[in-house]
Design an enzyme around this catalytic site. Structure first.
Site, PDB file in Angstrom:
ATOM      1  N   HIS A  82       0.857  -1.191   0.000  1.00  9.74           N
ATOM      2  CA  HIS A  82       0.000   0.000   0.000  1.00  9.74           C
ATOM      3  C   HIS A  82       0.883   1.227   0.000  1.00  9.74           C
ATOM      4  O   HIS A  82       1.904   1.265   0.665  1.00  9.74           O
ATOM      5  CB  HIS A  82      -0.902   0.016   1.244  1.00  9.74           C
ATOM      6  N   ASP A 161     -15.239   3.334   7.125  1.00  9.02           N
ATOM      7  CA  ASP A 161     -14.107   4.183   6.732  1.00  9.02           C
ATOM      8  C   ASP A 161     -14.513   5.081   5.573  1.00  9.02           C
ATOM      9  O   ASP A 161     -14.165   6.265   5.551  1.00  9.02           O
ATOM     10  CB  ASP A 161     -12.899   3.324   6.332  1.00  9.02           C
ATOM     11  N   SER A 183      -7.707   4.338   8.890  1.00  8.37           N
ATOM     12  CA  SER A 183      -8.372   4.316   7.588  1.00  8.37           C
ATOM     13  C   SER A 183      -7.676   3.337   6.640  1.00  8.37           C
ATOM     14  O   SER A 183      -8.310   2.465   6.037  1.00  8.37           O
ATOM     15  CB  SER A 183      -8.358   5.746   7.023  1.00  8.37           C
TER      16      SER A 183
HETATM   17  N1  URA Z   1      -5.506   6.964   2.413  1.00  3.69           N
HETATM   18  C1  URA Z   1      -6.560   6.426   3.063  1.00  3.69           C
HETATM   19  O1  URA Z   1      -7.084   5.394   2.684  1.00  3.69           O
HETATM   20  N2  URA Z   1      -7.031   7.059   4.154  1.00  3.69           N
HETATM   21  C2  URA Z   1      -6.496   8.197   4.635  1.00  3.69           C
HETATM   22  O2  URA Z   1      -6.959   8.691   5.642  1.00  3.69           O
HETATM   23  C3  URA Z   1      -5.412   8.767   3.943  1.00  3.69           C
HETATM   24  C4  URA Z   1      -4.922   8.118   2.828  1.00  3.69           C
END
Ligand code: URA
Length: 427
Positions: A82, A161, A183
């Site tokens: 990620h 989220d 998140s």
């Molecule tokens: N990417 C996400 O998925 N959430 C965030 O809060 C910031 C970047």
């Protein structure tokens, strides 16, 4: 539950109990807790922070609001990567099929563009027919059959989220380490992973503007991942200029396909190999970084990852065999001679949005053919009139984009001390 009391506790710097965090999130999803109270709590968290156990509880509350992939009885190791985002970051498009060719299973849940940072899902949707709104059963099947899949979060993974993120976006509460951590990790942990490699970006185009903030975000992400049984490692990488040349959607897919054909730009390939090495070593697939890099480089040279990308595209309804069309290009030239001493990545991201390649609001549709193609990099010596970048435009937002890109590239007489295009292994 008294939500006002919970907000007050956090406002005054007290730690919240896991039960209080779960109650607020569950109430927010069901509609029992109004958005204005959650916004107030998010602002209190923004200023007061959260400790490790609060951040883990928030991550679990968000994750458990939706589906979690269950791999019981399925052979193999599930590993993902990620990135916290930037401009030109097409690493997932190259690394998912490459890692799959190295024997890993990659069930990736990716995001759309967020403010000035681009999104993997928007890029993939530039490919005709490519579907990312996959259900859990399809994700499991494609992961099993192909080895990699890239799906969108939708309403099924960590829906709380999605709702909370939209609220943070309009209440200036995005840039908070515990909120970003919960998140990101809620979506990634819903994939049921064995290991996760994180690319924490810092610089003008990233959420984290300096290395120290990127390091603390990395540490928070790694700690939540590890506490939930996922081997989590991270890199801190440079986002003070776009990664590779292409910033956009169709043009980024083209650059990713070139990278899979062995013609990737050096900075992009460095991140691909370093992050890929973390994925392979943390999964126990390679003994050490050098061996992992050698495996990745050999595999890329074989041509199999390119074929794997096409296979993944077919499994998701897309055709990655035809060359994607780009909007007409016009050059943006240097107004003076000197050195390229700074590039404002955020401004480039907003220029892409102005052209229609990103969104101002959730309802906006994206024009995949528009974008930017960088012709210079930090530290380059340029002459007046030399091309700095190509603007790929279909006419929409041209003047605004031009103003933004002209202001984004600083040319000075002296070469300012260059920030190394740092790649730092984290925990
Ligand atoms: N990417 C996400 O998925 N959430 C965030 O809060 C910031 C970047």
């Amino acid at each position: 539950m008294n939500v006002t009391r919970i907000i007050q506790k956090k406002r005054d710097g007290e730690a919240l109990a896991a039960g209080e965090i779960f109650a607020v999130i569950e109430g927010y999803v069901s509609g029992a807790v109004p958005g204005y109270q959650v916004a107030a709590l998010a602002m209190a968290i923004y200023f007061q922070g959260m400790d490790e156990s609060e951040t883990s509880a928030l991550t679990r509350a968000l994750m458990e609001s939706g589906e979690c992939l269950d791999w019981t009885g399925v052979e193999g190791l599930r590993v993902d990567k990620h990135s916290t985002g930037g401009q030109g970051d097409k690493v997932s498009l190259v690394l998912a099929p490459l890692a799959a060719c190295c024997g890993l299973q990659v069930p990736m849940v990716a995001g759309r563009g967020l403010g000035p940072t681009g999104g993997t899902i928007d890029k993939l949707e530039a490919i005709p027919g490519f579907r990312t709104d996959l259900g859990a059963a399809d994700i499991r099947r494609i992961t099993d059959e192909v080895g990699c899949v890239i799906a969108s979060q939708g309403d099924q993974f960590a829906p709380a989220d999605g709702k909370l993120y939209a609220l943070r976006d309009v209440t200036a509460t995005v840039a908070s380490v515990p909120l970003i951590t919960a998140s990101i990790m809620s979506k990634k942990l819903a994939e049921g992973l064995d290991a996760l490699a994180l690319d924490i970006k810092w610089g003008t185009g990233a959420f984290m503007k300096d290395v120290a903030s990127a390091r603390s975000l990395g540490a928070a992400l790694a700690s939540v991942g590890e506490s939930m049984g996922v081997r989590t490692s991270c890199l801190v990488t440079d986002m003070n200029q776009p990664l590779g040349r292409a910033v956009g959607n169709a043009n980024e897919v083209r650059e990713a396909l070139a990278a899979l054909s062995g013609e990737g730009p050096a900075d992009l390939m460095e991140v691909v190999y370093e992050l890929g090495a973390l994925m392979l070593t943390s999964a126990g697939q390679s003994e050490g970084k050098a061996a992992a890099r050698a495996t990745l480089e050999e595999e890329l040279a074989s041509g199999r990852p390119l074929e794997k990308f096409r296979e993944m595209a077919r499994a998701q309804g897309g055709n990655a065999e035809t060359e994607l069309e780009l909007a007409p290009a016009s050059e943006v030239r240097a107004s003076r001679s000197g050195y390229v001493s700074a590039i404002d990545g955020e401004a480039l991201g907003y220029a892409l949005i102005a052209l229609g390649g990103g969104r101002r609001s959730l309802e906006d549709t994206i024009d995949p053919a528009v974008g930017l193609e960088m012709n210079v990099r930090l530290g380059d010596k340029v002459e007046e009139g030399q091309s700095l970048l190509d603007l790929l435009s279909n006419g929409r937002g041209n003047d605004e984009a031009l103003t933004l890109v002209e202001g984004a590239i600083s040319i000075t007489d002296e070469l300012a001390s260059m920030v190394p295009s740092l790649i730092e292994g984290g925990s």
